[in-house]
Design an enzyme around this catalytic site. Structure first.
Site, PDB file in Angstrom:
ATOM      1  N   LYS A 108     -14.003  17.878  11.220  1.00 59.08           N
ATOM      2  CA  LYS A 108     -14.887  17.921  12.375  1.00 59.08           C
ATOM      3  C   LYS A 108     -15.077  19.367  12.789  1.00 59.08           C
ATOM      4  O   LYS A 108     -14.153  20.026  13.227  1.00 59.08           O
ATOM      5  CB  LYS A 108     -14.300  17.089  13.523  1.00 59.08           C
ATOM      6  CG  LYS A 108     -15.373  16.465  14.382  1.00 59.08           C
ATOM      7  CD  LYS A 108     -14.812  15.386  15.282  1.00 59.08           C
ATOM      8  CE  LYS A 108     -15.946  14.699  16.051  1.00 59.08           C
ATOM      9  NZ  LYS A 108     -15.455  13.729  17.017  1.00 59.08           N
TER      10      LYS A 108
ATOM     11  N   TRP B  46     -19.477  16.070  12.059  1.00 62.75           N
ATOM     12  CA  TRP B  46     -18.675  15.738  10.905  1.00 62.75           C
ATOM     13  C   TRP B  46     -19.197  16.320   9.619  1.00 62.75           C
ATOM     14  O   TRP B  46     -20.397  16.323   9.357  1.00 62.75           O
ATOM     15  CB  TRP B  46     -18.624  14.219  10.728  1.00 62.75           C
ATOM     16  CG  TRP B  46     -17.721  13.591  11.711  1.00 62.75           C
ATOM     17  CD1 TRP B  46     -16.513  14.060  12.128  1.00 62.75           C
ATOM     18  CD2 TRP B  46     -17.965  12.395  12.419  1.00 62.75           C
ATOM     19  NE1 TRP B  46     -15.988  13.207  13.056  1.00 62.75           N
ATOM     20  CE2 TRP B  46     -16.850  12.179  13.253  1.00 62.75           C
ATOM     21  CE3 TRP B  46     -18.996  11.472  12.430  1.00 62.75           C
ATOM     22  CZ2 TRP B  46     -16.755  11.086  14.093  1.00 62.75           C
ATOM     23  CZ3 TRP B  46     -18.900  10.382  13.248  1.00 62.75           C
ATOM     24  CH2 TRP B  46     -17.792  10.191  14.073  1.00 62.75           C
TER      25      TRP B  46
ATOM     26  N   GLU C 210      -5.525  -4.265   0.391  1.00 59.42           N
ATOM     27  CA  GLU C 210      -5.720  -5.304   1.413  1.00 59.42           C
ATOM     28  C   GLU C 210      -6.879  -6.244   1.093  1.00 59.42           C
ATOM     29  O   GLU C 210      -7.039  -7.280   1.721  1.00 59.42           O
ATOM     30  CB  GLU C 210      -5.986  -4.650   2.782  1.00 59.42           C
ATOM     31  CG  GLU C 210      -4.760  -4.010   3.421  1.00 59.42           C
ATOM     32  CD  GLU C 210      -4.553  -2.559   3.005  1.00 59.42           C
ATOM     33  OE1 GLU C 210      -5.038  -2.168   1.922  1.00 59.42           O
ATOM     34  OE2 GLU C 210      -3.908  -1.816   3.764  1.00 59.42           O
TER      35      GLU C 210
ATOM     36  N   THR D 219       0.870  -1.171   0.000  1.00 56.58           N
ATOM     37  CA  THR D 219       0.000   0.000   0.000  1.00 56.58           C
ATOM     38  C   THR D 219       0.907   1.220   0.000  1.00 56.58           C
ATOM     39  O   THR D 219       2.039   1.149   0.487  1.00 56.58           O
ATOM     40  CB  THR D 219      -0.908   0.036   1.240  1.00 56.58           C
ATOM     41  OG1 THR D 219      -0.068   0.126   2.390  1.00 56.58           O
ATOM     42  CG2 THR D 219      -1.745  -1.202   1.340  1.00 56.58           C
TER      43      THR D 219
HETATM   44  P1  ADP Z   1      -3.335   3.025  -1.873  1.00 57.73           P
HETATM   45  O1  ADP Z   1      -2.112   2.259  -2.212  1.00 57.73           O
HETATM   46  O2  ADP Z   1      -3.429   4.359  -2.507  1.00 57.73           O
HETATM   47  O3  ADP Z   1      -3.703   3.025  -0.413  1.00 57.73           O
HETATM   48  P2  ADP Z   1      -5.615   1.362  -2.158  1.00 57.73           P
HETATM   49  O4  ADP Z   1      -6.289   0.993  -3.403  1.00 57.73           O
HETATM   50  O5  ADP Z   1      -5.196   0.283  -1.259  1.00 57.73           O
HETATM   51  O6  ADP Z   1      -4.433   2.199  -2.645  1.00 57.73           O
HETATM   52  O7  ADP Z   1      -6.485   2.404  -1.363  1.00 57.73           O
HETATM   53  C1  ADP Z   1      -7.644   1.998  -0.728  1.00 57.73           C
HETATM   54  C2  ADP Z   1      -8.463   3.192  -0.318  1.00 57.73           C
HETATM   55  O8  ADP Z   1      -8.876   3.932  -1.454  1.00 57.73           O
HETATM   56  C3  ADP Z   1      -9.741   2.826   0.375  1.00 57.73           C
HETATM   57  O9  ADP Z   1      -9.533   2.561   1.730  1.00 57.73           O
HETATM   58  C4  ADP Z   1     -10.594   4.054   0.139  1.00 57.73           C
HETATM   59  O10 ADP Z   1     -10.286   5.089   1.036  1.00 57.73           O
HETATM   60  C5  ADP Z   1     -10.161   4.496  -1.225  1.00 57.73           C
HETATM   61  N1  ADP Z   1     -11.113   3.978  -2.210  1.00 57.73           N
HETATM   62  C6  ADP Z   1     -11.012   2.862  -2.939  1.00 57.73           C
HETATM   63  N2  ADP Z   1     -12.069   2.699  -3.740  1.00 57.73           N
HETATM   64  C7  ADP Z   1     -12.890   3.745  -3.507  1.00 57.73           C
HETATM   65  C8  ADP Z   1     -14.174   4.161  -4.014  1.00 57.73           C
HETATM   66  N3  ADP Z   1     -14.815   3.457  -4.927  1.00 57.73           N
HETATM   67  N4  ADP Z   1     -14.705   5.300  -3.525  1.00 57.73           N
HETATM   68  C9  ADP Z   1     -14.056   6.024  -2.602  1.00 57.73           C
HETATM   69  N5  ADP Z   1     -12.862   5.700  -2.091  1.00 57.73           N
HETATM   70  C10 ADP Z   1     -12.281   4.573  -2.532  1.00 57.73           C
END
Ligand code: ADP
Length: 529
Positions: free
Chosen positions: A427, A432, A316, A173
């Site tokens: 916040k 929120w 993940e 990640t």
């Molecule tokens: P990175 O390596 O940038 O963390 P990830 O794909 O693992 O890449 O990131 C996951 C995060 O991306 C999620 O926890 C969420 O916050 C955001 N995310 C993924 N898909 C969506 C979606 N369809 N809408 C909004 N946020 C998203």
């Protein structure tokens, strides 16, 4: 008592065997960075992967050893997905857009023994080489080096045998806080994810599909599309360069039916079409994920007759966990209702389960009432148990719920609506404000190309939102007018206290708005009271 069925381990080599056997002539097209084009197919790809298995054995690769790739989307990169995993190794796809320090950390942490890279990333390799003591072989995909490396092999070998719980792929990640963390997928989890992804409610794939993954192969397994596409023998179109004009031309020329990209990619395509007065190329299925899909983009695609799969997930979760699939009564919905649903993160796919828990008291599971916002948790067949090299997975036992770091409302019908990242929530006066809702509303303004809401310090309310906006080329937008526009879309106390127009909003290596960088940039921002 045992059941009466055969003993097959779910191994990724089964995918390429099937694709080559049943769909051997189905094309894999690559448009390379230098403007040239090459056409291969599943049959040839399998041969290439088998020769790679021999080449990897030649250099002493043992089962579970890691092989890194630092590469864009092309046929050789795809061949290495099957070659490395077919040799029993672990394919470690690396995001070349990360900083040097992150790359160094990731490659060393993964213990990559071989690094395959594009010529375009030679400067990265040159800079880092001395800091990567564990990498024994650096092999360039281009300039004939990769071809030479496997040329001495004949492909007359068998895939490395092994079990389905063996590791297959390693993705880190991007690590917006602390060091990046590795997620180690297994053969089994990857196959199950691939089989789920084929369904109409997910990527909607069939042998006739021509998949154009604009999502990079290094980003969360390109959402699993290469594996899923192999299982149906779909055609693949790859472009090593993500330039909107080129992408649109390819979609038309190659008859892409399934186009997958993060919202930023869609934004680039729409801007290109608007600037040149062209129509959207004809395709049937859009797949978006990785960050919120603004309703204005959803509407544009729906109006063009394109079916949308908006997926939510994380590295993940392999990564697909929920998708905005249609359910009964879909056709009777108004366009506005369809847009609202498709802009949400949709419902859990079989194999994944979601729930929201109280942000302050995680033991309290929130009702699916469409109003309670909480910390989103997920578990399932292809969900992480522990990070690579982590000491224990005790935190999740015994129910295996994984904390996503996202904040969501779950509706009575199971629809997940992400309202923020836990660390991005604004916040104000104890209440929120959803930065995502503010951004989506702002993007709906005809003069706004991109928008990001962040909280800045406020003496009375702790935090108040400000909106950072990139205007569309040539558009005239003023702060007061934009606020008036927003006041018809969100609650009055959510309205940003200020609007800042900028030329560019910073993005992370995976194309997401980098709130961290934005907050840093506006750290000393003073609101005029
Ligand atoms: P990175 O390596 O940038 O963390 P990830 O794909 O693992 O890449 O990131 C996951 C995060 O991306 C999620 O926890 C969420 O916050 C955001 N995310 C993924 N898909 C969506 C979606 N369809 N809408 C909004 N946020 C998203």
């Amino acid at each position: 008592m045992l059941g009466g069925m055969q003993d097959w381990q779910l191994r990724l080599s089964g995918l390429i065997d099937h694709a080559a056997r049943e769909h051997g002539q189905r094309e894999i097209v690559t448009y390379w960075a230098d403007g040239s084009e090459s056409r291969s197919n599943w049959g040839e790809l399998r041969q290439m992967a088998l020769r790679m298995v021999q080449a990897l054995r030649r250099v002493g690769l043992r089962p579970s050893d890691r092989v890194g790739t630092l590469a864009m989307n092309h046929v050789h990169h795809l061949a290495s997905w099957f070659g490395v995993t077919g040799a029993g190794g672990v394919l470690h796809t690396i995001n070349p857009r990360l900083f040097d320090e992150q790359l160094e950390y990731i490659i060393n942490h993964a213990d990559d023994r071989v690094l395959l890279y594009d010529a375009a990333f030679q400067p990265i390799v040159d800079r880092l080489r001395a800091r990567l003591p564990k990498v024994e072989h650096f092999i360039c995909f281009d300039d004939g080096a990769f071809a030479d490396w496997i040329a001495t092999e004949d492909g007359d070998t068998a895939w490395e045998p092994g079990g389905e719980r063996d590791p297959a792929m390693l993705c880190y990640t991007s690590g917006t806080t602390g060091n990046p963390k590795g997620v180690l997928y297994e053969h089994r989890s990857t196959i199950l994810h691939a089989m789920a992804a084929v369904a109409p409610s997910v990527a909607n794939l069939e042998p006739r599909s021509a998949i154009f993954p604009i999502v990079p192969l290094f980003h969360a397994a390109a959402w699993g599309l290469p594996w899923a596409g192999a299982s149906v023998g779909a055609k693949f179109v790859f472009s090593a360069v993500n330039e909107p004009a080129r992408l649109c031309e390819l979609m038309r020329r190659e008859g892409a039916t399934h186009v997958a990209g993060v919202p930023t990619v869609w934004l680039g395509i729409f801007q290109h079409l608007d600037a040149t007065g062209q129509d959207l190329p004809p395709f049937s299925q859009a797949i978006s994920g990785g960050s919120a899909f603004p309703p204005a983009m959803v509407e544009r695609l729906l109006r063009a007759g394109v079916r949308i799969t908006h997926a939510w997930g994380m590295t993940e979760t392999s990564p697909i966990a929920t998708t905005s699939y249609e359910t009964e009564g879909w056709d009777a919905l108004s366009l506005a209702e369809q847009v609202r649903y498709k802009a949400s993160q949709g419902r859990a796919v079989f194999g994944s389960e979601v729930r929201a828990v109280d942000l302050d008291d995680p033991a309290r599971v929130l009702p699916r009432d469409g109003t309670s916002a909480g910390a989103l948790q997920v578990r399932g067949f292809w969900c992480i148990k522990r990070y690579f090299k982590a000491e224990s997975d005790a935190a999740q036992a015994p129910e295996q719920w994984f904390d996503t770091g996202d904040v969501a409302i779950i509706h009575p019908d199971g629809t997940v609506q992400l309202t923020d990242r836990t660390k991005d929530v604004i916040k104000s006066g104890g209440e929120w404000i959803s930065s995502v809702d503010l951004e989506n509303a702002a993007i709906g303004h005809p003069g706004v190309a991109e928008a990001a809401a962040i909280g800045v310090a406020h003496p009375r309310w702790d935090e108040r939102p400000i909106l950072v906006v990139v205007k569309k080329d040539g558009a005239e937008v003023e702060a007061a007018e934009l606020i008036r526009f927003l006041s018809t879309k969100v609650a009055k106390w959510w309205l940003p206290d200020a609007v800042e127009f900028v030329d560019e909003i910073p993005h992370t290596g995976t194309g997401k708005i980098s709130k961290k960088d934005l907050r840093e940039r506006f750290r000393d921002y003073r609101l005029s009271t």
